[in-house]
Enzyme design. Structure first.
Site, PDB file in Angstrom:
ATOM      1  N   LYS A   1      71.713  75.400  -7.380  1.00  0.00           N
ATOM      2  CA  LYS A   1      70.367  75.250  -7.956  1.00  0.00           C
ATOM      3  C   LYS A   1      69.876  73.822  -7.744  1.00  0.00           C
ATOM      4  CE  LYS A   1      67.918  76.219 -12.305  1.00  0.00           C
ATOM      5  NZ  LYS A   1      68.066  76.666 -13.711  1.00  0.00           N
TER       6      LYS A   1
ATOM      7  N   SER B   1      68.528  80.912 -18.410  1.00  0.00           N
ATOM      8  CA  SER B   1      68.186  80.759 -16.988  1.00  0.00           C
ATOM      9  C   SER B   1      69.235  81.218 -15.980  1.00  0.00           C
ATOM     10  CB  SER B   1      67.813  79.318 -16.692  1.00  0.00           C
ATOM     11  OG  SER B   1      66.482  79.113 -17.088  1.00  0.00           O
TER      12      SER B   1
ATOM     13  N   SER C   1      65.255  80.537 -14.966  1.00  0.00           N
ATOM     14  CA  SER C   1      64.764  79.662 -13.915  1.00  0.00           C
ATOM     15  C   SER C   1      65.663  79.593 -12.680  1.00  0.00           C
ATOM     16  CB  SER C   1      64.573  78.259 -14.483  1.00  0.00           C
ATOM     17  OG  SER C   1      65.816  77.714 -14.887  1.00  0.00           O
TER      18      SER C   1
HETATM   19  N1  GLN Z   1      62.950  80.583 -20.135  1.00  0.00           N
HETATM   20  C1  GLN Z   1      63.504  79.563 -20.930  1.00  0.00           C
HETATM   21  C2  GLN Z   1      62.594  78.346 -20.918  1.00  0.00           C
HETATM   22  O1  GLN Z   1      61.634  78.388 -20.251  1.00  0.00           O
HETATM   23  C3  GLN Z   1      64.887  79.205 -20.480  1.00  0.00           C
HETATM   24  C4  GLN Z   1      64.948  78.275 -19.330  1.00  0.00           C
HETATM   25  C5  GLN Z   1      66.333  77.816 -18.999  1.00  0.00           C
HETATM   26  O2  GLN Z   1      67.325  78.379 -19.464  1.00  0.00           O
HETATM   27  N2  GLN Z   1      66.407  76.749 -18.219  1.00  0.00           N
HETATM   28  O3  GLN Z   1      62.834  77.376 -21.559  1.00  0.00           O
END
Ligand code: GLN
Length: 484
Positions: free
Chosen positions: A75, A174, A150
């Site tokens: 990532k 994410s 994400s």
């Molecule tokens: N969807 C969640 C957020 O927007 C989780 C994102 C993540 O785990 N990086 O914060």
């Protein structure tokens, strides 16, 4: 199939590694323009040369390298020395880190090879990979739909056969969300198990790097490599030096202990019908062997509020460093006031979602509002932790659908930001509490994958791998590739 056999299957014969890379790159050429998993792909010549050296330098110990010749998609918020690390943001578009994250170092030490950096929501803020400043990644099972986020690019790279292993990061889901939407396995480790050194921070009290894979044994192998204490991350737990999760999985798998499983009522009730059905079918498979009981986790709406308050507050503080001087986009400061220049850097460098969260986060922490929002969110976090402690007195694991919905169409969520946040309801609890959680692919509905989430006590990753492996055997969900 028995665990040790799968470990043998995972290994690459040094005489075949170049043919393997050939076929992998052919596949990337075929699918990448349709789904766009990557922000940066390492050219094949570069990787071939790297592997030639790796073989030369490790002639007599290749067999001891856990990841020899295995390409890993990383990532793009995880620092890679000499390889651009953008966080999918204009702010870091040209940033090339001078050092490796600890997890990357560990992977390379075991002979693993970084094949590229995957697309993500900007600074990991989002659930669809659509907030990337560059382009959205598409779901390989249906390219009109989002892959989740994400860590969307890591999940799609796996699901479409662009890489056999991947790293994601998980602050509120994410890793698990895109794993569920793309039909792969993803594990968020216990907070403190995997070093965050070199991970570009979003919300430090919840961020955790974790493995993603197409089957359970691969997932366990990658977790074994990246887990363990790191003095460079002060939140890394000192008492876990290294654990062989494959061995742990092997032991449980052969002993087959009966577990006490809690089924979270509210998370099933809040899910779309097809998701509920698929997850229930998988739970039934588990309950035909284990002991199951319905449990209640009230205040799910408050959980989401608490998560977003804490995440945004921490994000506003973490992202303050991107000022164009120390970190981030460089602009011309001559003849301009600090305020003007600072504003320009942050307006040009950050996308809408990131700016929104910084603004809300700063508001939440400001005098007069701090007690009303931030302190209350911390209190709820404590209550939630106590509730989980209580649950784990009588249960070894708890299960729910990973996501309450099927992968939405591209653009669909943009019209309704609150709905995006609410869709994280099943995943954020594990981050608030710091416990491990896995997403296990269990079924398809109309060609779209559905994932089951399992959570356990701190450091109970082996239990999660065990139930995942049992389900893998029973559903046949192993190394399944999409054909975008
Ligand atoms: N969807 C969640 C957020 O927007 C989780 C994102 C993540 O785990 N990086 O914060």
């Amino acid at each position: 199939m028995p665990v040790h056999k799968l470990v043998e299957e995972f290994k690459i014969d040094p005489s075949k590694v170049f043919d393997y890379l050939d076929s992998l790159y052919d596949n990337i050429k075929r699918v990448e323009n349709k789904i766009q998993s990557f922000i940066t792909i390492i050219p094949q010549e570069t990787l071939d040369r790297y592997v030639e050296n790796l073989i030369k330098e490790n002639k007599h110990r290749i067999d001891n390298l856990k990841l020899f010749g295995i390409p890993i998609a990383v990532k793009d918020n995880i620092s890679t020395k000499g390889i651009r690390t953008t966080c999918a943001s204009k702010m870091l578009e040209n940033y090339v880190p001078p050092y490796n994250a600890t997890v990357v170092e560990k992977i390379m030490r075991e002979g693993g090879i970084i094949i590229g950096k995957t697309n993500m929501d900007e600074f990991a803020m989002g659930s669809t990979t659509e907030t990337s400043a560059f382009y959205p990644t598409k779901n390989p099972w249906d390219t009109t739909r989002v892959p989740g986020g994400s860590s969307g690019g890591s999940a799609t790279a796996l699901a479409s056969g662009e890489a056999p292993l991947a790293l994601g990061s998980d602050t509120g889901g994410s890793i698990r969300n895109p794993a569920s939407f793309c039909g792969v396995y993803g594990l968020k480790p216990t907070y403190g198990l995997v070093s965050r050194y070199g991970l570009i921070a979003y919300a430090s009290s919840m961020d955790q790097i974790g493995p993603m894979a197409r089957n359970v044994v691969d997932l366990a192998i990658l977790l074994s490599v990246i887990a363990g204490h790191d003095p460079r991350d002060s939140t890394s737990v000192p008492f876990v030096q290294s654990v062989d999760y494959v061995q742990e999985l092997y032991k449980l798998y052969h002993k087959e202990p009966k577990l006490r499983i809690g089924i979270i009522k509210e998370f099933f009730e809040g899910s779309e019908e097809p998701v509920k059905k698929a997850a229930t079918k998988a739970v039934d498979l588990l309950c035909s062997y284990h002991e199951c009981q319905e449990i209640s986790l009230p205040f799910s709406k408050q959980i989401i509020a608490a998560y977003y308050i804490i995440a945004m507050a921490e994000a506003s503080s973490n992202l303050a460093r991107f000022d164009g001087v120390r970190y981030g986009m460089k602009i011309d400061f001559t003849n301009r006031s600090w305020d003007e220049a600072f504003t320009e850097v942050r307006t040009k460098g950050f996308g809408y979602e990131v700016r929104k969260r910084i603004a809300i986060g700063a508001y939440i922490l400001s005098a007069g509002y701090r007690d009303m929002y931030y302190i209350r969110a911390l209190k709820l976090r404590r209550v939630l932790k106590e509730r989980f402690d209580q649950i784990f007195k009588d249960h070894d694991i708890v299960v729910s659908p990973t996501m309450p919905i099927l992968p939405p169409r591209l653009g669909e969520f943009f019209k309704d930001p609150l709905r995006i946040y609410l869709a994280d309801v099943n995943t954020v609890a594990a981050n608030l509490v710091g416990i491990p959680a896995i997403s296990i692919p269990v079924d398809f509905y109309n060609g779209l994958p559905v994932g089951l989430q399992a959570m356990a006590k701190q450091f109970s990753e082996p239990l999660l791998l065990y139930v995942a492996k049992q389900l893998e055997d029973r559903t046949g969900f192993r190394d399944i590739l999409a054909q975008p």
